[in-house]
Enzyme design. Structure first.
Site, mmCIF file in Angstrom:
data_model
loop_
_atom_site.group_PDB
_atom_site.id
_atom_site.type_symbol
_atom_site.label_atom_id
_atom_site.label_comp_id
_atom_site.label_asym_id
_atom_site.label_seq_id
_atom_site.Cartn_x
_atom_site.Cartn_y
_atom_site.Cartn_z
ATOM 1 N N LYS A 50 4.458 -6.472 3.913
ATOM 2 C CA LYS A 50 3.620 -5.341 3.747
ATOM 3 C C LYS A 50 3.535 -5.286 5.136
ATOM 4 C CE LYS A 50 1.102 -2.580 3.253
ATOM 5 N NZ LYS A 50 -0.004 -2.501 4.211
ATOM 6 N N THR B 107 3.046 -5.926 12.171
ATOM 7 C CA THR B 107 2.725 -5.786 10.940
ATOM 8 C C THR B 107 2.083 -6.549 10.294
ATOM 9 O OG1 THR B 107 4.222 -5.492 8.981
ATOM 10 C CG2 THR B 107 3.167 -7.444 9.952
ATOM 11 N N ASN C 25 -1.141 10.336 5.907
ATOM 12 C CA ASN C 25 -2.132 9.649 6.393
ATOM 13 C C ASN C 25 -2.920 10.490 6.192
ATOM 14 O OD1 ASN C 25 -1.684 7.220 7.510
ATOM 15 N ND2 ASN C 25 0.094 8.461 8.098
ATOM 16 N N THR D 239 0.882 -1.136 0.092
ATOM 17 C CA THR D 239 0.218 -0.084 0.045
ATOM 18 C C THR D 239 1.155 1.000 -0.075
ATOM 19 O OG1 THR D 239 0.253 -0.220 2.349
ATOM 20 C CG2 THR D 239 -2.205 -1.155 1.305
#
Lengths: 387, 387
Positions: A169, A180, A382, A144
């Site tokens: 990821k 994670t 974000n 992502t």
């Protein structure tokens, strides 16, 4: 170019299915033989559909794994789970396996349903693209906000040569307990279910539970380890377990180093505690402090913010006993400053990794954890991720 | 220009003493009569010198308060406490009071000693500048990263007219339990020690404990309330208590609105909980989430991050029962999305105050708290604050 790591009988693909506006977004792994699987999932009470789905079937041998980015399939209710059943049914005839042998994992935006038709119509292309050499495509398809794919490999010599491959990821919404978003480990090493459960649990504790980026525990965090179902090779078990520990540690370090917007990581060690849990509580408090994390970004040897975070838990301590070192240099002793050259110290902090050691001088227990700095780019990523 | 609020017999000054590179940095309050004082201090175990010092003497009547910015005088050991004794001794003959009648408060960088001689030689100027009308100078002298001074006032009608004046500073290192860095409230209202303790405690709980900026609990957080030592005016006690509640609430809202780098505040309400402590735990978790705070900055109606934070505590809950409203509009019901117009919703989020309501639908308890958004400027201010 280095050859991609591979394991005989395990095929990967990563394609552009159209789940995201652009880029690879659908990863597929097909095992020519059945595999055992052990798992670790998020401790968040709000769990994504794939976790609720996988948990029901993972006790049995599995034959395939489907991973998508671009949609977390979390907070989608029973519909989200039914969507996975539908995809398993579509995949089943294409690779000649039972729908119940398919596991899933998802990452992306919370609250949206998977684009079911888009994914189903992309499956034939996914299957066509399968090859033992395509793990890099798979690793890219599950990204992502990651800035690079994360793949590691270890070779093991047993009765015959074995391989462990790990892929992960994750760079935001990272907090231990659990850490994670997604990590998958594949090996042809044969290991008994009881041995692997013990070893996996211990390795996760020393890797993904030792990193944090932003204190956010995701709804989708998943680590899956796939192992061969052949009879165990006991002579090489120790070497395998060491390799597994290294693989998980490497993946977790790749995740924290690629933390959203991070320019450096900080290794926080709290020692001299009476109990390990106390050392851990303080280490985590420091690792999540926005003020220490912004100071790391500014290469600021601001031990005052570190001692303030140290004092801000319910662990009993004597502030007048605390020593603090940055980059191996003691900056506070007995709770007060050891005079240092500000400019020199600032230069010493300007590295990719900062070492912080807080000694409580009250006992012998210690704990360490890795965190990132907090930067403009974390905010940027974000504040605009979804749009 | 509006006249500064004042109380007869309470004199203020704020001068440039040279503690900071520039700007007002030394505040002084002298009471012509003795005053009672009640206090609330940081819960951080690492406490600044002024807190260790004040605690020993504040049970007795006081006559003066010295507040400096530019240096927190925290983590300075016994030396830091002795420095305060020296300053009290220097001030004593200048205003004709006992050194033991002087309280202190400090804010600024942790770990540095106060510039003792600088401060002592500035005291005569401080005393010369004293006047009942100078509260604005005092309010400016105690600022650090605040963008404006914070002063509020209420009038009370009792047997005679009374006044309450509140002044506060604080915009970073703000977390409840405890909240602001420094707040001082002065009143000529006479109230008994037992009544005021109860009333003060309750008011603090509903004001400074209901705000957070960055989850950081400072070493210096202090709220002091100075009241007249005359015999209580019982007829006006209720009105006074209401005024006190309002003063503390106003000050705490000024602090959170001036949160470091903040562009807006969010009012987080968690309702439908089985216990108030459970509602509080979840409300605080949401209020500290970097991902919800960056979403607020981006005007992003990202309810997925809110439900993820909601699930990330040990409070037992059923994700499938959770409803979430933003700005009064329901965006998730029963844990899944209620379809909404993304562009319209984004516009609705682009206000100075965002309302977030999470209903757990499991009981009748609720809790609410105010937080800020997380912005580039928070990172900028804190990556460069010390240098």
């Amino acid at each position: 170019m280095a050859k991609s790591p591979s394991i005989k009988g395990i095929e990967f693909s990563g394609i552009e299915a159209g789940i995201k506006p652009q880029g690879l977004d659908l990863g597929l792994v097909v095992f020519r033989g059945t595999m055992n699987v052990v798992s670790a999932y998020t401790r968040n009470q709000v769990k994504a559909a794939h976790i609720l789905y996988d948990r029901k079937i993972e006790k049995k041998p599995v034959r395939a794994l489907v991973v998508n980015s671009g949609c977390a399939n979390a907070c989608t209710g029973q519909d989200g789970i039914d969507d996975l059943s539908s995809i398993a049914s579509s995949l089943s005839p294409l690779v000649g396996i039972d729908p119940k042998e398919v596991l899933f994992a998802s990452t992306g935006v919370i609250g949206k349903r998977l684009p079911l038709e888009t994914m189903q119509s992309a499956l034939p292309r996914s299957v066509d693209a399968l090859s033992e050499a395509s793990i890099d495509d798979f690793a890219r398809a599950i990204m992502t906000t990651d800035t690079h794919p994360k793949v590691v490999k270890r070779s093991i010599e047993g009765k015959k040569p074995y391989t462990i491959i790990g892929v992960a990821k994750g760079s935001g919404m990272i907090n231990p307990l659990f850490a994670t978003m997604l990590a998958f480990v594949f090996t042809d090493f044969p290991v008994s279910p009881s041995n692997i459960r013990r070893s996996f649990k211990a390795s996760v504790k020393e890797s993904f539970e030792r990193i944090t980026v932003d204190g956010e525990c995701s709804t989708n965090d998943t680590v899956l380890l796939f192992t061969s179902r052949q009879e165990e090779d006991p002579g090489a078990l120790g070497v395998f377990e060491k390799g597994l520990r290294e693989i998980l540690k490497d993946l977790s370090m790749m995740v924290v180093r690629d933390g959203e917007g991070a320019t450096r990581i900080a290794h926080i060690t709290v020692e001299g505690a009476r109990k390990k849990e106390w050392a851990e509580k303080i280490a985590r408090r420091i690792a999540l402090s926005p003020l220490t994390k912004t100071a790391f970004y500014g290469c600021d040897p601001n031990w005052g913010r570190i001692i303030a975070a140290t004092g801000d838990t319910d662990v009993p301590l004597d502030p007048a006993k605390i020593d603090i070192s940055l980059q191996g240099k003691m900056v506070a002793k007995g709770g007060v400053e050891v005079p240092f050259d500000e400019a020199k110290m600032k230069k010493l902090m300007n590295y990719k990794e900062i070492s912080v050691v807080v000694n409580l001088n009250q006992g012998k227990a210690s704990y360490d954890i890795y965190t990132t700095d907090l930067t403009y780019d974390y905010v940027k990523i974000n504040a605009s991720y979804r749009t």
